[in-house]
Write a protein that holds these residues in place. Structure first.
Motif, PDB file in Angstrom:
ATOM      1  N   UNK A  35     -35.211  37.768 -47.444  1.00 32.97           N
ATOM      2  CA  UNK A  35     -34.364  36.959 -46.568  1.00 32.97           C
ATOM      3  C   UNK A  35     -34.387  35.508 -47.045  1.00 32.97           C
ATOM      4  N   UNK A  36     -33.452  34.724 -46.561  1.00 37.02           N
ATOM      5  CA  UNK A  36     -33.335  33.316 -46.963  1.00 37.02           C
ATOM      6  C   UNK A  36     -34.575  32.537 -46.546  1.00 37.02           C
ATOM      7  N   UNK A  37     -35.168  31.860 -47.489  1.00 39.66           N
ATOM      8  CA  UNK A  37     -36.374  31.079 -47.190  1.00 39.66           C
ATOM      9  C   UNK A  37     -36.021  29.928 -46.259  1.00 39.66           C
ATOM     10  N   UNK A  38     -36.789  29.798 -45.202  1.00 41.31           N
ATOM     11  CA  UNK A  38     -36.553  28.720 -44.239  1.00 41.31           C
ATOM     12  C   UNK A  38     -35.839  29.175 -42.993  1.00 41.31           C
ATOM     13  N   UNK A  39     -34.885  30.108 -43.128  1.00 39.14           N
ATOM     14  CA  UNK A  39     -34.141  30.575 -41.950  1.00 39.14           C
ATOM     15  C   UNK A  39     -34.384  32.059 -41.640  1.00 39.14           C
ATOM     16  N   UNK A  40     -34.942  32.788 -42.595  1.00 38.20           N
ATOM     17  CA  UNK A  40     -35.140  34.244 -42.461  1.00 38.20           C
ATOM     18  C   UNK A  40     -33.833  34.960 -42.111  1.00 38.20           C
ATOM     19  N   UNK A  72     -44.533  39.258 -39.142  1.00 33.31           N
ATOM     20  CA  UNK A  72     -45.851  39.484 -39.716  1.00 33.31           C
ATOM     21  C   UNK A  72     -45.946  39.238 -41.204  1.00 33.31           C
ATOM     22  N   UNK A  73     -44.793  39.064 -41.854  1.00 31.36           N
ATOM     23  CA  UNK A  73     -44.760  38.908 -43.307  1.00 31.36           C
ATOM     24  C   UNK A  73     -43.760  37.804 -43.655  1.00 31.36           C
ATOM     25  N   UNK A  74     -44.012  37.120 -44.753  1.00 34.50           N
ATOM     26  CA  UNK A  74     -43.126  36.032 -45.165  1.00 34.50           C
ATOM     27  C   UNK A  74     -41.790  36.607 -45.660  1.00 34.50           C
ATOM     28  N   UNK A  75     -40.703  35.890 -45.376  1.00 38.35           N
ATOM     29  CA  UNK A  75     -39.352  36.183 -45.899  1.00 38.35           C
ATOM     30  C   UNK A  75     -38.788  37.531 -45.428  1.00 38.35           C
ATOM     31  N   UNK A 350     -41.751  43.599 -53.161  1.00 37.89           N
ATOM     32  CA  UNK A 350     -41.883  42.572 -52.111  1.00 37.89           C
ATOM     33  C   UNK A 350     -41.596  41.182 -52.663  1.00 37.89           C
ATOM     34  N   UNK A 351     -40.483  40.612 -52.215  1.00 30.68           N
ATOM     35  CA  UNK A 351     -40.116  39.268 -52.658  1.00 30.68           C
ATOM     36  C   UNK A 351     -39.454  39.288 -54.027  1.00 30.68           C
ATOM     37  N   UNK A 352     -38.825  38.158 -54.366  1.00 29.63           N
ATOM     38  CA  UNK A 352     -38.172  38.060 -55.669  1.00 29.63           C
ATOM     39  C   UNK A 352     -36.672  37.890 -55.545  1.00 29.63           C
TER      40      UNK A 352
END
Length: 368
Positions: A35-40, A72-75, A350-352
C-alpha cells in the motif's frame, strides 16, 4: 464420472449467497505490504495486481485494517480514510471491468501488532493482556510483537462500530461483499480461543461467551451488507500467531452452527496449518461442512488434482488458492489447461515494487 467431467466442476458457475461467480476458484487473501507509504491507500500497482487476477470466480482482498488500531504490519492497506476508499474503488472498478467479483477482508489484528504502528505508539489491544509468541513486520523488518493491553468492556462497542464503518466504506468502494477475518490468531480469533482469552465477563470463559464478539460483528455488519454478501474466515487448528485452544472441534463446531443460523453466505476454512501440513492436527472439517447451510470455501495447500477431487466428493463448494495466485496471474486458465505453473519468488512476498508482484508472466509469455 470421466476425468474431464470431474475437472469441469472447478470451472462451473456458482451462486455464493447473492454473488454470482463464473467459476469455483477463489483467490485467497494475501498480505503483500504494497500500500502507499504514509496513507496505507491502495495505488496503481495494487490495481494492476488485482486486475491481472480477475479470472478468479472470487477475489478476497488482502487483510484490510478497519482502523489504525487494527493494523499489525507496515504498508498494509486500510479502509477507514477517504484516500483508502478511493484507492479501493479503483481496484474494484478494474476487477469488475474484467468480469470479476471482489470482496474485502475486514481485519483487526488485535495483539499481533507493534507499538510503532499504533495510534500514539500505544499498546495493541487484545481480549486479555497475554503477549503472543510471534513476530510482525515493521519498517525495520521483522520484530517481536508488543505487549498488548486488555480491552475494556466499554471499548468493545467501539470495535464493533469500526467494523460497521469499514463495511460502509467497503460498500462505497464498490466491493461485492465482505469477509470477516476470524482466523490466524488475529482479534476475532483471539476472542474465540482459550489460549488468548482469559476474560471472566460476557466475552470470556465458556465457548458461548467466546464466540459472542464474532456473532455480534456479523449482525452489525449485516446492517450494511445483506448476509448473502458476508462470510467469515476461520482456521480451526492453525497455530499461526500463537493461536491455541484446548478443544478446537467443540469451539468451531459451535461457532459454525451459530454462523449457519445467522444465515451468512459462506465460511472460508483454512484446513490444517497455514502454509504447512493439511493434517497438522486431527480435525473433522466435514462436520463443519455438514453443520453449515451456506457455502464452504476450502483453503490451504490445494493442487489442481486435490481441488477437483474435493469438489467431486462434495467436501467443499469452492476452493481458495493463495500462493499459486501470487506467481500465476492467469491461474484459472493454467488450471483449465493443466499447464505448468510459475514458481513464486518468496523474497518478494512482503513489500517492494512490481518485481514479484505484477511481473509474473502469463501463458505464452505475455504479461497478464
Amino acid at each position: 464420472m470421466s476425468q474431464s467431467n470431474d475437472s469441469a466442476v472447478l470451472f462451473s458457475p456458482f451462486r455464493l449467497g447473492e454473488i454470482e461467480l463464473k467459476n469455483r476458484i477463489v483467490m485467497a487473501p494475501l498480505t503483500r505490504n504494497r500500500a502507499t507509504r504514509g496513507s496505507d491507500a491502495p495505488n496503481a500497482l495494487n490495481v494492476e495486481y488485482y486486475r491481472q487476477r480477475a479470472g478468479a470466480g472470487l477475489i478476497v482482498t488482502e487483510g484490510t485494517q478497519i482502523s489504525q488500531q487494527g493494523q499489525g504490519y507496515i504498508w498494509t492497506p486500510g479502509i477507514y480514510s477517504e484516500a483508502q476508499i478511493a484507492g479501493w474503488k479503483a481496484v474494484t472498478d478494474a476487477v469488475h471491468a474484467e468480469g470479476g467479483k471482489i470482496i474485502t477482508q475486514l481485519w483487526h489484528v488485535g495483539r499481533v501488532s507493534h507499538a510503532s504502528l499504533q495510534p500514539g505508539n500505544g499498546a495493541p489491544v487484545a481480549p486479555s493482556a497475554i503477549q503472543a509468541k510471534t513476530k510482525t513486520y515493521i519498517e525495520s523488518g521483522f520484530a517481536e510483537v508488543s505487549q498488548p493491553r486488555e480491552l475494556g468492556l466499554d471499548e468493545i462497542p467501539g470495535i464493533i462500530a469500526d467494523y460497521v464503518r469499514a463495511a460502509e466504506n467497503a460498500k462505497a468502494a464498490g466491493f461485492d461483499g465482505v469477509e470477516l477475518h476470524g482466523a490466524h490468531g488475529y482479534l476475532l480469533d483471539q476472542f474465540l480461543r482459550d489460549g488468548s482469552n482469559a476474560r471472566s465477563d460476557a466475552y470470556g470463559g465458556s465457548i458461548e461467551n467466546r464466540v459472542r464478539l464474532v456473532l455480534e460483528v456479523v449482525e452489525a455488519v449485516a446492517t450494511v451488507f445483506p448476509k448473502g454478501r458476508i462470510g467469515v474466515r476461520i482456521s480451526p487448528v492453525s497455530p499461526a500467531n500463537d493461536a491455541r485452544d484446548s478443544d478446537p472441534q467443540a469451539l468451531f463446531g459451535h461457532l459454525v452452527e451459530k454462523l449457519s443460523a445467522a444465515g451468512i453466505a459462506f465460511i472460508h476454512v483454512v484446513e490444517g496449518a497455514t502454509r504447512e501440513a493439511r493434517d497438522y492436527l486431527p480435525f473433522d472439517y466435514l462436520a463443519l461442512r455438514k453443520a453449515f447451510k451456506g457455502a464452504y470455501i476450502a483453503n490451504n495447500g490445494f493442487t489442481r488434482d486435490l481441488a477437483i477431487e474435493t469438489l467431486a466428493e462434495d467436501c467443499a463448494d469452492l476452493i481458495a488458492f493463495g500462493r499459486l495466485f501470487i506467481a500465476n496471474p492467469d491461474l484459472v486458465e493454467r488450471l483449465k489447461r493443466d499447464a505448468p505453473l510459475n514458481t513464486p519468488d518468496v523474497a518478494t512476498f512482503y513489500g517492494g515494487d512490481a518485481r514479484g508482484y505484477t511481473d509474473y508472466p502469463a501463458l505464452a509469455g505475455k504479461a497478464a
